[in-house]
Scaffold this active site. Structure first.
Site, mmCIF file in Angstrom:
data_model
loop_
_atom_site.group_PDB
_atom_site.id
_atom_site.type_symbol
_atom_site.label_atom_id
_atom_site.label_comp_id
_atom_site.label_asym_id
_atom_site.label_seq_id
_atom_site.Cartn_x
_atom_site.Cartn_y
_atom_site.Cartn_z
ATOM 1 N N ASN A 1 -3.870 6.616 -1.022
ATOM 2 C CA ASN A 1 -3.151 7.044 0.176
ATOM 3 C C ASN A 1 -2.494 8.409 0.007
ATOM 4 O O ASN A 1 -2.139 9.053 0.999
ATOM 5 C CB ASN A 1 -2.107 5.998 0.574
ATOM 6 C CG ASN A 1 -2.727 4.862 1.358
ATOM 7 O OD1 ASN A 1 -3.691 5.042 2.085
ATOM 8 N ND2 ASN A 1 -2.197 3.675 1.194
ATOM 9 N N HIS B 1 -2.993 -3.626 -5.659
ATOM 10 C CA HIS B 1 -3.327 -3.143 -4.327
ATOM 11 C C HIS B 1 -4.821 -3.230 -4.062
ATOM 12 O O HIS B 1 -5.611 -2.427 -4.555
ATOM 13 C CB HIS B 1 -2.836 -1.696 -4.166
ATOM 14 C CG HIS B 1 -3.110 -1.132 -2.813
ATOM 15 N ND1 HIS B 1 -3.366 0.208 -2.594
ATOM 16 C CD2 HIS B 1 -3.188 -1.723 -1.588
ATOM 17 C CE1 HIS B 1 -3.582 0.406 -1.307
ATOM 18 N NE2 HIS B 1 -3.484 -0.743 -0.683
ATOM 19 N N GLU C 1 -6.017 -0.946 -7.112
ATOM 20 C CA GLU C 1 -5.059 -0.097 -7.812
ATOM 21 C C GLU C 1 -4.032 -0.979 -8.523
ATOM 22 O O GLU C 1 -3.388 -1.813 -7.885
ATOM 23 C CB GLU C 1 -4.330 0.832 -6.826
ATOM 24 C CG GLU C 1 -5.204 1.902 -6.223
ATOM 25 C CD GLU C 1 -4.454 2.778 -5.228
ATOM 26 O OE1 GLU C 1 -4.686 3.997 -5.215
ATOM 27 O OE2 GLU C 1 -3.626 2.235 -4.457
ATOM 28 N N SER D 1 0.815 -1.213 0.000
ATOM 29 C CA SER D 1 0.000 0.000 0.000
ATOM 30 C C SER D 1 0.845 1.258 0.000
ATOM 31 O O SER D 1 0.320 2.353 -0.211
ATOM 32 C CB SER D 1 -0.925 0.014 1.229
ATOM 33 O OG SER D 1 -0.155 -0.016 2.424
#
Length: 508
Positions: A195, A145, A157, A124
């Site tokens: 993120n 991900h 992702e 991540s």
């Protein structure tokens, strides 16, 4: 069009924790034989029993046919060592978030699996480029991900490192799509899409708290009930865990060479130092211990319904107030607006925040009784609205403004007079960060919005939200925030600027 891996392909998942088990379940339900490996004795077998129980529950609820559930259960196989993975077509690692550990694992696998086997790291936060640097054939590696819990969360992702073969990324994209997920392409940069773009949701809330804008419960309530977010930022940080959330913030901040946009918060660091990690430890911003009660949001007490209400202009806020007052049979007049005001009542003049404090706006306009209201996802359906008053504003004018909003059926939370209030500054910063990710080639605008809706359940993609609010408004808010704080944190994305100058929307 690139094809997905056929269901006859065997998928290996390394790491039988919550994430690895979830990924294994997704692949097994999709029809693949799945080999699950963990270096803890018995962990893979225990995880498979748990996954099989989950699959049976899905069948009991009618979400899977009995035949498909039985096949999915039989698709799961626990293996004991890396050499058992020789015939796999895709190896997904979901091990500890440590660069060296991931490099060592895939370097060892290179001597075991075939040349066409794809490596999909579920990292991540670690650079896919850096993981691949230790491999003889880094082109076979890409990020895959998933988000926790993997069987439930729709987003995946697909992250390409510098050496990733585009055909590998395309195959993983097609495979994730075949597994029922929404895949988005991203470039291997710090935080990927979610993120990275999500940092302002936490960062701006922490700033509001630090500056005494309101308490955690009030800010959370405003973000939920006006902003439409599923969870407020402090609730969400407590759920994620401050050890995890703070570490991701620091990782992104460090990776971007201490860019002030990602500056970690001393408030969160204090919680971490105290061991107050959130729900997992029983205390965070809130107290989760037995017998503890969650504090209520600060809500203004009832005010008298004012007379002489005039709604001004045809903005979304003014139109929604008109609709709500009409439904409540509260009389009002209408008038055009020359300065952006949305209402006036008993001396109070109401504006939607533009990134200035109410006190500055009062000084700039020569109007003493300035009251600012926050952005709402939908002013017509919001149940709460944040507002603030200029230092020059009289108590009577403030009461009239609060009474007006209450008459429209809104709970009112009065914040300290900080620039941009809560929802507006957060949405502006989320949109700005998403715009920069697109500008820097990390992802497309469509991918950025999909990632934030599906990866963290935002009510609207940040760029679509900016389009709806108006890019000139977002630019004005950020410009005023930058001027108020004198920080590069609020610098405008060139992509956002360009679209404003061209008179275009991001998605238009």
């Amino acid at each position: 069009m690139t094809a997905a891996l056929p269901t006859a392909s065997t998928i290996a998942v390394i790491g039988a924790g919550a994430m690895g088990a979830g990924i294994a379940q997704v692949a097994a339900v999709a029809g693949h034989r799945v080999q699950l490996l963990d270096n803890r004795p018995g962990a893979a077998a225990d995880a498979i029993r748990s996954i099989q129980a989950q699959i049976s529950k899905l069948a009991d609820k009618g979400k899977l046919s009995p035949e498909r559930a039985a096949q999915a259960r039989s698709n799961l196989v626990a293996v004991q060592q890396l050499s058992d993975l020789a015939g796999t077509s895709l190896v997904i690692e979901a091990i500890v978030e440590n660069l060296q550990a991931k490099q060592n694992l895939y370097a060892e696998l290179e001597g075991i699996v075939g040349e066409n086997c794809i490596f999909g790291t579920n990292t991540s936060s670690i650079s896919v480029t850096a993981i691949g640097a230790a491999l003889k054939r880094p082109q076979r590696l890409a990020g895959l991900h998933f988000f926790n819990p993997a069987p439930v969360m729709a987003l995946v992702e697909i992250v390409s490192g510098l050496a990733t073969d585009p055909a590998v990324a395309a195959t993983l994209f097609a495979t994730a799509t075949a597994w029922g997920k929404t895949a988005v392409h991203a470039k291997s940069t710090p935080g990927f899409i979610v993120n990275r773009v999500a940092r302002p949701y936490y960062g701006e809330a922490l700033r509001l708290l630090t500056e005494g804008a309101a308490d955690c419960a009030t800010i959370d309530a405003v973000m939920r009930e006006a902003g439409g977010f599923r969870m407020g930022p402090f609730e969400l940080m407590d759920m994620i865990g401050h050890d995890v959330n703070y570490a991701v913030t620091c990782s992104v901040w460090n990776a971007f060479y201490n860019d002030p946009r990602f500056l970690p918060s001393l408030v969160q660091k204090e919680l971490l130092d105290a061991g107050f990690l959130g729900k997992k430890s029983g205390r965070g911003f809130y107290d989760y211990r037995e017998g503890a009660s969650k504090p209520a949001a600060q809500t203004e007490g009832p005010r008298a319904i004012p007379t002489g209400i005039t709604l001004c202009g045809d903005s979304a806020a003014a139109q929604a107030l008109a609709q709500r007052l009409t439904q409540a049979t509260i009389p009002f007049d209408t008038a055009p607006t020359a300065d952006g005001r949305i209402a006036q009542v008993n001396g109070a003049v109401l504006f939607v925040t533009d990134g200035r404090s109410a006190t500055q706006r009062a000084a700039d306009s020569g109007l003493a009784n300035v009251v600012l209201v926050d952005l709402a996802l939908d002013y017509a359906t919001a149940t709460r609205l944040a507002m603030t008053c200029a230092a020059q504003c009289s108590d009577g004018a403030a009461d009239a403004a609060i009474g007006l909003l209450q008459a429209a059926g809104l709970q009112v939370s009065r914040l300290a007079d900080i620039p941009g209030l809560a929802v507006m500054r957060t949405v502006a910063m989320l949109a700005n960060e998403a715009a920069d990710a697109v500008y820097q080639g990390v992802c497309s605008a469509t991918a950025a919005d999909a990632a934030m809706r599906l990866g963290v359940n935002y009510p609207k993609g940040p760029l679509a939200w900016a389009d709806a609010v108006g890019l000139p408004t977002i630019r004005t808010v950020l410009t005023h925030l930058g001027a108020s704080y004198g920080e590069d944190r609020y610098r405008l994305s060139p992509l956002l600027q360009r679209h404003v100058f061209a008179g275009k929307t991001i998605h238009g």
